[in-house]
Write an enzyme that holds these catalytic residues in place. Sequence first.
Site, PDB file in Angstrom:
ATOM      1  N   HIS A   1       0.838  -1.204   0.000  1.00 35.15           N
ATOM      2  CA  HIS A   1       0.000   0.000   0.000  1.00 35.15           C
ATOM      3  C   HIS A   1       0.868   1.247   0.000  1.00 35.15           C
ATOM      4  O   HIS A   1       2.080   1.201   0.270  1.00 35.15           O
ATOM      5  CB  HIS A   1      -0.945   0.004   1.210  1.00 35.15           C
ATOM      6  CG  HIS A   1      -0.267   0.097   2.540  1.00 35.15           C
ATOM      7  ND1 HIS A   1       0.148   1.276   3.101  1.00 35.15           N
ATOM      8  CD2 HIS A   1       0.075  -0.878   3.422  1.00 35.15           C
ATOM      9  CE1 HIS A   1       0.696   1.049   4.277  1.00 35.15           C
ATOM     10  NE2 HIS A   1       0.673  -0.255   4.501  1.00 35.15           N
TER      11      HIS A   1
ATOM     12  N   CYS B   1       3.831  -4.651   6.439  1.00 38.29           N
ATOM     13  CA  CYS B   1       3.374  -4.339   5.080  1.00 38.29           C
ATOM     14  C   CYS B   1       4.522  -3.835   4.217  1.00 38.29           C
ATOM     15  O   CYS B   1       5.609  -3.535   4.714  1.00 38.29           O
ATOM     16  CB  CYS B   1       2.267  -3.289   5.122  1.00 38.29           C
ATOM     17  SG  CYS B   1       0.678  -3.928   5.691  1.00 38.29           S
TER      18      CYS B   1
END
Length: 248
Positions: free
Chosen positions: A77, A90
């Site tokens: 992301h 992440c």
Amino acid sequence: MQSGTLIVVSKASQRMYVFKDGEPWKESPVSTGKRGHATPSGVFPILQKAVKHRSNLYANAPMPYMQRLTWDGIAIHAGHLPGYPASHGCIRVPYSFARALFAQTRASSTAVVVTSESLASHSSAGVLALNTARPEKADSRAPQLAVASESKETASPRIAYLPLLDSPAPAQSDLETVQLAASLSPDEADAHWALLVSRHPELSNVRKTVTPAVVGARRYYRLRITAPDAHAICASLKADGQACFNVG
């Protein structure tokens, strides 16, 4: 050669290399998991996509252009890149790159390879990806990659994406597919389906599939429906409080 997207992430180099339809497409700096929250290595599919998403684990933190790799919180992301590993696992990329990448990927034709090895180019990333995807005792349930030919201009291998072998055959162009749940067993998926049909009788007229998929070391069973109006059905289910998302 089959078309598709290959994403290679080097945790050591903090770089991402992307191949589109077998050719080098773009590269970008990344920020992966910090100490105590390491980003897992391996070969991952895209499980879910959302332009606007917030973390369920870390104070509702924004995760623009989220592309989920695991059901326990690992995703690609847009986010802050300080120049070193700083996330909770992440893979952060710059906002403009996250938006462009989001537009390129498809759940049915994308593989993400995450490695601890240092990489300096698309060429080294392609070779690493092929070696990762072809272990001596390959798990046939994992995303598979194959070399198609050699690119003379870039000296980089052309990468062909081969979908998950356990995935259902691609739907016809006039059909849509929606995922309703990811269960831990076929019986659990069937029970979930039975409950949904009891609440939404219109579902009895659509085709249901339960497909196994391995994420990390855990095996899940994806409950999906396919129909010409599956996306509209998903919207109706969401309005009634039932989670679902479009996959094709």
